[in-house]
Write a protein that holds these residues in place. Structure first.
Motif, short mmCIF file in Angstrom:
data_model
loop_
_atom_site.label_atom_id
_atom_site.label_comp_id
_atom_site.label_asym_id
_atom_site.label_seq_id
_atom_site.Cartn_x
_atom_site.Cartn_y
_atom_site.Cartn_z
N GLU A 27 1.50 4.49 -2.67
CA GLU A 27 1.46 5.88 -2.23
C GLU A 27 2.72 6.63 -2.67
O GLU A 27 2.66 7.78 -3.13
CB GLU A 27 1.32 5.96 -0.71
CG GLU A 27 -0.03 5.52 -0.19
CD GLU A 27 -0.09 5.50 1.33
OE1 GLU A 27 0.98 5.66 1.97
OE2 GLU A 27 -1.18 5.32 1.88
N VAL A 28 3.88 5.96 -2.56
CA VAL A 28 5.14 6.57 -2.97
C VAL A 28 5.16 6.81 -4.48
O VAL A 28 5.61 7.86 -4.95
CB VAL A 28 6.33 5.67 -2.54
CG1 VAL A 28 7.62 6.11 -3.24
CG2 VAL A 28 6.51 5.74 -1.03
N VAL A 57 0.84 -1.21 0.00
CA VAL A 57 0.00 0.00 0.00
C VAL A 57 0.87 1.25 0.00
O VAL A 57 0.63 2.20 -0.74
CB VAL A 57 -0.94 0.00 1.22
CG1 VAL A 57 -1.67 1.34 1.33
CG2 VAL A 57 -1.97 -1.13 1.10
N ARG A 58 1.90 1.24 0.83
CA ARG A 58 2.79 2.39 0.92
C ARG A 58 3.58 2.57 -0.38
O ARG A 58 3.85 3.71 -0.81
CB ARG A 58 3.75 2.23 2.11
CG ARG A 58 4.74 3.38 2.29
CD ARG A 58 4.06 4.72 2.45
NE ARG A 58 5.03 5.79 2.63
CZ ARG A 58 4.81 7.06 2.35
NH1 ARG A 58 3.63 7.44 1.89
NH2 ARG A 58 5.75 7.96 2.55
N LYS A 59 3.95 1.48 -1.03
CA LYS A 59 4.66 1.58 -2.31
C LYS A 59 3.81 2.32 -3.35
O LYS A 59 4.32 3.15 -4.10
CB LYS A 59 5.03 0.19 -2.82
CG LYS A 59 6.20 -0.45 -2.09
CD LYS A 59 6.52 -1.83 -2.63
CE LYS A 59 7.73 -2.42 -1.92
NZ LYS A 59 8.05 -3.79 -2.37
N ASN A 112 2.60 7.35 -6.37
CA ASN A 112 1.71 8.49 -6.62
C ASN A 112 2.39 9.81 -6.25
O ASN A 112 2.23 10.82 -6.95
CB ASN A 112 0.41 8.33 -5.84
CG ASN A 112 -0.50 7.26 -6.42
OD1 ASN A 112 -0.38 6.90 -7.59
ND2 ASN A 112 -1.40 6.73 -5.61
N LEU A 113 3.16 9.81 -5.16
CA LEU A 113 3.90 11.01 -4.76
C LEU A 113 4.91 11.39 -5.84
O LEU A 113 5.09 12.57 -6.16
CB LEU A 113 4.63 10.76 -3.44
CG LEU A 113 3.81 10.86 -2.15
CD1 LEU A 113 4.64 10.35 -0.97
CD2 LEU A 113 3.38 12.30 -1.91
N THR A 144 -1.44 2.84 -11.64
CA THR A 144 -2.13 3.92 -10.94
C THR A 144 -2.62 4.96 -11.93
O THR A 144 -1.94 5.26 -12.93
CB THR A 144 -1.20 4.59 -9.91
OG1 THR A 144 -1.79 5.79 -9.43
CG2 THR A 144 0.18 4.91 -10.49
N ASP A 191 3.18 12.91 -8.79
CA ASP A 191 2.75 14.27 -8.48
C ASP A 191 3.92 15.25 -8.59
O ASP A 191 3.76 16.37 -9.10
CB ASP A 191 2.16 14.33 -7.07
CG ASP A 191 1.68 15.73 -6.70
OD1 ASP A 191 0.76 16.23 -7.36
OD2 ASP A 191 2.25 16.33 -5.76
#
Length: 265
Positions: free
Chosen positions: A137-138, A133-135, A140-141, A176, A144
């Motif tokens: 998120e990273v 899950v955190r991967k 996506n960061l 994503t 961005d």
């Protein structure tokens, strides 16, 4: 027309060879254009050279500009030498970088993300310690941050987009919608992305480039050579790859102006 817009040299501390050696290598490869695009100094640092292997010293920057411009004149008629630079995307220092870069007659500026949200793109150990899950998120960061760099208006080319493919195992499989959001931002900002052939592991990958074509994102080529003998590496193969995806032209630059030329001639 054969060209390469992403090359480094000994001033940055992690490449070898002089600017002249890169130009001579490009001539040996039958290139029409060679862009010299070493890393900017850390302009916001109080130290002249805070990292011996991270970038050139601030005091070396005028000498870099002078040398490339002199060689541009010297090699006229043999090869077109372009004055470029690779500048990190550092949102907190954008105005400073914008003012310095505007002082010099660059042909193009590459904007690259080497760190985002406190995360280094080479830090594979950090990545391996994350949950799935955190991967995501990273990732996506990171997208961005790329989108922000496209929108800032400082760059002509975005360097090694999706570079985490090289260092973060399993990264490409994490799909994503942020990829399409980022590509739309790049297209809307009218910035070009490079296909970076460094390390024999091209980025972006085919999937990302197919989506880029869908959104109307323009492309160019950069070897990211850190050794003269790697100038123009994989140029023809990258061109064929892009043609197979559906691209028919790519970008070259002079005086911060873009011109589109056919991929296969």
């Amino acid at each position: 027309m054969k060209f390469d817009f992403h090359t480094h040299h000994e001033r940055c501390g992690h490449a070898v060879g002089s600017v002249r050696e890169y130009i001579e290598a490009a001539i040996g490869q039958g290139m029409a254009m060679i862009g010299i695009s070493d890393h900017t100094p850390f302009f916001a640092s109080k130290e002249d050279r805070p990292s011996l292997s991270g970038s050139m010293a601030r005091s070396e920057f005028p000498a870099y500009i002078k040398e490339v411009l002199q060689l541009k004149e010297e090699y006229e008629g043999k090869i077109e030498v372009l004055l470029g630079i690779e500048a990190d995307f550092l949102p907190e220092h954008l105005d400073l970088y914008r003012s310095v870069i505007a002082t010099y007659p660059f042909d193009y500026v590459i904007g690259s993300v080497h760190e985002f949200a406190g995360i280094g793109i080479y830090d594979s150990e950090f990545w391996e310690g994350l949950t799935s899950v955190r991967k995501l998120e990273v990732k996506n960061l990171f997208y961005d941050f790329i989108a922000q760099s496209a929108k800032c208006g400082l760059y002509d080319i975005l360097g090694h987009v999706d570079s985490l493919n090289r260092y973060f195992y399993g990264y490409p499989e994490l799909r994503t919608e942020a990829a399409d959001i980022t590509l739309k931002a790049i297209a809307d900002s009218d910035v070009v992305i490079e296909i970076n052939s460094s390390d024999d592991n091209w980025v972006p990958d085919g999937y990302f480039l197919e989506r880029a074509l869908h959104h109307g994102v323009k492309v160019t080529f950069g070897s990211d050579a850190h050794e003269p003998e790697r100038v123009g590496e994989h140029f023809e193969a990258v061109g064929r790859h892009l043609y197979d995806i559906g691209y028919r032209e790519w970008a070259i630059f002079r005086n911060r102006k873009r011109l589109m030329v056919p991929i296969l001639q």
